[in-house]
Design an enzyme around this catalytic site. Structure first.
Site, PDB file in Angstrom:
ATOM      1  N   TYR A   1      48.506  39.352  22.278  1.00 12.87           N
ATOM      2  CA  TYR A   1      47.044  38.472  22.867  1.00 12.87           C
ATOM      3  C   TYR A   1      46.852  38.162  21.790  1.00 12.87           C
ATOM      4  CZ  TYR A   1      44.003  36.522  25.798  1.00 12.87           C
ATOM      5  OH  TYR A   1      43.822  35.797  26.849  1.00 12.87           O
TER       6      TYR A   1
ATOM      7  N   TYR B   1      42.101  45.410  33.184  1.00 10.73           N
ATOM      8  CA  TYR B   1      40.950  44.478  32.094  1.00 10.73           C
ATOM      9  C   TYR B   1      40.057  45.189  31.789  1.00 10.73           C
ATOM     10  CZ  TYR B   1      43.168  39.337  33.051  1.00 10.73           C
ATOM     11  OH  TYR B   1      43.875  38.310  33.757  1.00 10.73           O
TER      12      TYR B   1
HETATM   13  C1  LIG Z   1      43.962  36.407  31.624  1.00  4.94           C
HETATM   14  S1  LIG Z   1      43.867  35.137  32.973  1.00  4.94           S
HETATM   15  C2  LIG Z   1      45.427  35.242  33.589  1.00  4.94           C
HETATM   16  C3  LIG Z   1      46.755  33.407  33.876  1.00  4.94           C
HETATM   17  C4  LIG Z   1      45.942  33.002  35.042  1.00  4.94           C
HETATM   18  N1  LIG Z   1      46.437  33.806  35.987  1.00  4.94           N
HETATM   19  C5  LIG Z   1      46.137  31.768  35.076  1.00  4.94           C
HETATM   20  O1  LIG Z   1      47.038  31.093  35.579  1.00  4.94           O
HETATM   21  O2  LIG Z   1      46.092  31.200  33.946  1.00  4.94           O
HETATM   22  C6  LIG Z   1      43.007  35.521  33.753  1.00  4.94           C
HETATM   23  C7  LIG Z   1      41.992  34.741  35.319  1.00  4.94           C
HETATM   24  O3  LIG Z   1      43.540  35.030  36.245  1.00  4.94           O
HETATM   25  C8  LIG Z   1      42.793  34.842  37.784  1.00  4.94           C
HETATM   26  N2  LIG Z   1      43.212  36.758  38.028  1.00  4.94           N
HETATM   27  C9  LIG Z   1      43.755  36.883  37.276  1.00  4.94           C
HETATM   28  N3  LIG Z   1      44.411  38.619  37.596  1.00  4.94           N
HETATM   29  C10 LIG Z   1      43.937  38.303  38.995  1.00  4.94           C
HETATM   30  C11 LIG Z   1      44.312  39.170  39.799  1.00  4.94           C
HETATM   31  N4  LIG Z   1      44.376  40.491  40.023  1.00  4.94           N
HETATM   32  N5  LIG Z   1      43.046  38.440  41.245  1.00  4.94           N
HETATM   33  C12 LIG Z   1      42.865  38.136  41.267  1.00  4.94           C
HETATM   34  N6  LIG Z   1      42.600  36.451  40.576  1.00  4.94           N
HETATM   35  C13 LIG Z   1      43.169  37.530  38.464  1.00  4.94           C
HETATM   36  C14 LIG Z   1      41.285  34.935  37.601  1.00  4.94           C
HETATM   37  O4  LIG Z   1      41.023  34.279  37.498  1.00  4.94           O
HETATM   38  C15 LIG Z   1      41.177  35.862  36.100  1.00  4.94           C
HETATM   39  O5  LIG Z   1      40.061  35.003  35.179  1.00  4.94           O
END
Ligand SMILES: C[S@@+](CC[C@H](N)C(=O)[O-])C[C@H]1O[C@@H](n2cnc3c(N)ncnc32)[C@H](O)[C@@H]1O
Length: 484
Positions: free
Chosen positions: A346, A442
């Site tokens: 990461y 997370y």
């Molecule tokens: C590190 S980013 C992951 C990548 C993100 N999905 C993107 O399109 O950039 C973390 C964000 O992804 C979304 N996310 C990650 N895991 C999720 C889950 N299990 N359910 C809902 N949203 C999720 C949330 O918005 C979170 O703040």
């Protein structure tokens, strides 16, 4: 009303069926069109030797041919259209070796389509309804041309205007238009994103878009990096604090001083093991621990191939960023990943805790996703650093949370004297089949089991949409954690 038709041989007059005559008229018309389009040097008049004129009474034609198109062409000035020796170049292309091979191939398939009518069409030629080359909607659709042309004709790029047998007026719309640049296939990755992906070192990283809109939702202000970017206030520890082992070319698992020791004993904790196919993976024992990996450093005597330099050697699997739908973009691999295999680091901007708090407050207000990762594994009397993957990062920046994850983040130190700056490395918790979404928890330390039903979920929290039976319902225990 009469049509003035010029014919070049008696054979063509054997059957005076009006529809056949009409067909001949159409063919001639197309040949004239061809000669106009190709600007042939020899005039059609020069081959008029055996030509004769006949009259066709248009009233004797089936009503479906009494259309405007025909009426217009029956008006003066009349024209003699004859290319007598050239029977129909479209139907003799098999032997025309002067055509480029590609063009011949496309014409052949076009020709075959015309000669082999598909039985599903309603107006198949029969005894009563003889073949009408040129005007029949079986062979040349005049209605719903756009739709039917897709199934009946080769794709536009193979069609050359100088070889089309029919008048331009009845061609489907856009047949002569050049393919527009803006009509990209839905899943094609725009150049700007391809450029970003190519910056990533190691096995290929691809992006799969589910729609053109999806391309625009890919963060524009994001760039891939291959190492941390240190921001103001973040400093590496002085090199004099670093240390290395003196094992030799390959480290000794029992005595390598890089390894940490079991509490209360002198037994080294060995993180890696080597599988029979020479894949280096985390040992089962280590996967169950909450411990840091101390890999060999730049000061160690061992070679780059030492078993204790797995993260240092880098990613070995290809990755694919894709649209998960409700959870935004996610990450997966086209390769089979073995339990314990290193996936990737990461990465991001390394910022101070104070900067991270400011950035998180803005992200929270704008309801933007969080990309902050605290480097707080080792105890330190100084403020911690935080990795922000929002604007700069590695593909793991797209890894989503799952309450039943298949990966785990493990801290890895490659500068043992530096407690505040270390790597965040993802490893597979189990065997992962290709194209399975890669996820991690997370909040591995949070006991979400206490939330027995959905009513206990904080309504202001970011809802978890992992869909696992053991889902805790929300991503973070509080509304939003300051930094993971
Ligand atoms: C590190 S980013 C992951 C990548 C993100 N999905 C993107 O399109 O950039 C973390 C964000 O992804 C979304 N996310 C990650 N895991 C999720 C889950 N299990 N359910 C809902 N949203 C999720 C949330 O918005 C979170 O703040």
């Amino acid at each position: 009303m009469f049509i003035d038709l010029t014919l070049d041989s008696d054979e063509e007059l054997q059957d005076e069926n009006p529809e056949q005559l009409l067909s001949l008229f159409t063919k001639q018309k197309s040949k004239k069109r061809k000669s106009e389009l190709t600007s042939e040097t020899s005039s059609p008049k020069s081959v008029l030797n055996n030509s004769r004129h006949i009259d066709i009474n248009s009233e004797s034609l089936p009503s479906k041919h009494n259309n405007t198109d025909l009426a217009i062409k029956t008006e003066a000035p009349k024209f003699d259209v004859v290319l007598p020796q050239l029977v129909d170049d479209v139907f003799s292309i098999d032997s025309d070796s002067s055509l480029p091979r590609k063009k011949r191939a496309s014409l052949l398939s076009w020709n075959r389509t015309r000669q082999e009518p598909k039985p599903t069409y309603s107006h198949s030629p029969t005894q009563e309804n003889p073949q009408l080359l040129g005007l029949s909607d079986v062979y040349y659709p005049v209605d719903n041309a756009d739709t039917r042309a897709v199934a009946t004709y080769p794709s536009r790029k193979h069609v050359s205007s100088d070889l089309l047998p029919l008048s331009l007026t009845s061609m489907p719309d856009g047949l002569f238009c050049k393919k527009s640049q803006s009509h990209r296939p839905k899943d094609e990755v725009p150049e700007r994103l391809q450029g970003k992906l190519l910056k990533i070192k190691g096995p290929q990283v691809t992006l799969t878009l589910s729609s053109e809109e999806n391309a625009t939702s890919f963060p524009d202000n994001f760039d891939f990096i291959n190492a941390y970017v240190l921001r103001r206030g973040v400093e590496k520890a002085d090199a004099s604090f670093d240390a290395g082992c003196d094992c030799g070319i390959v480290c000794d698992m029992k005595s390598c001083t890089c390894l940490s020791l079991e509490e209360g004993s002198d037994d080294p904790i060995i993180p890696y093991e080597i599988r029979s196919d020479r894949t280096y993976v985390l040992s089962n024992d280590f996967l169950k621990r909450t411990a840091m990996i101390f890999e060999c450093t730049a000061l160690c005597a061992c070679s780059r191939h030492c078993w204790n330099r797995v993260v240092e050697r880098g990613r070995t699997i290809a990755l694919n960023i894709f649209d998960t739908g409700i959870r935004g973009f996610g990450l997966r691999s086209p390769n089979y990943i073995k339990a314990g295999q290193f996936i990737d680091l990461y990465l991001g901007e390394v910022i101070t805790k104070a900067s991270a708090d400011r950035r998180e407050a803005i992200a929270e207000a704008q309801k933007r996703p969080s990309y902050l990762f605290s480097l707080d594994f080792l105890p330190s009397d100084r403020p911690i650093y935080v990795v922000d993957g929002q604007k700069f990062g590695s593909p793991t920046r797209f890894m989503n949370h799952s309450c039943n994850p298949n990966c785990r983040m493990i801290p890895v130190s490659r500068h043992h004297g530096d407690q505040r700056l270390y790597e965040l490395a993802f490893f597979a918790l189990r065997d992962i089949p290709p194209m399975t979404e890669l996820t991690f928890d997370y909040n591995p330390g949070w006991d979400g089991k206490k939330k027995k039903n959905r009513n206990q979920i904080d309504p202001n929290a970011v809802k978890c949409l992992c869909g696992e039976p053991n889902c805790r319902g929300q991503l973070w225990p509080t509304q939003r954690k300051r930094a993971r």
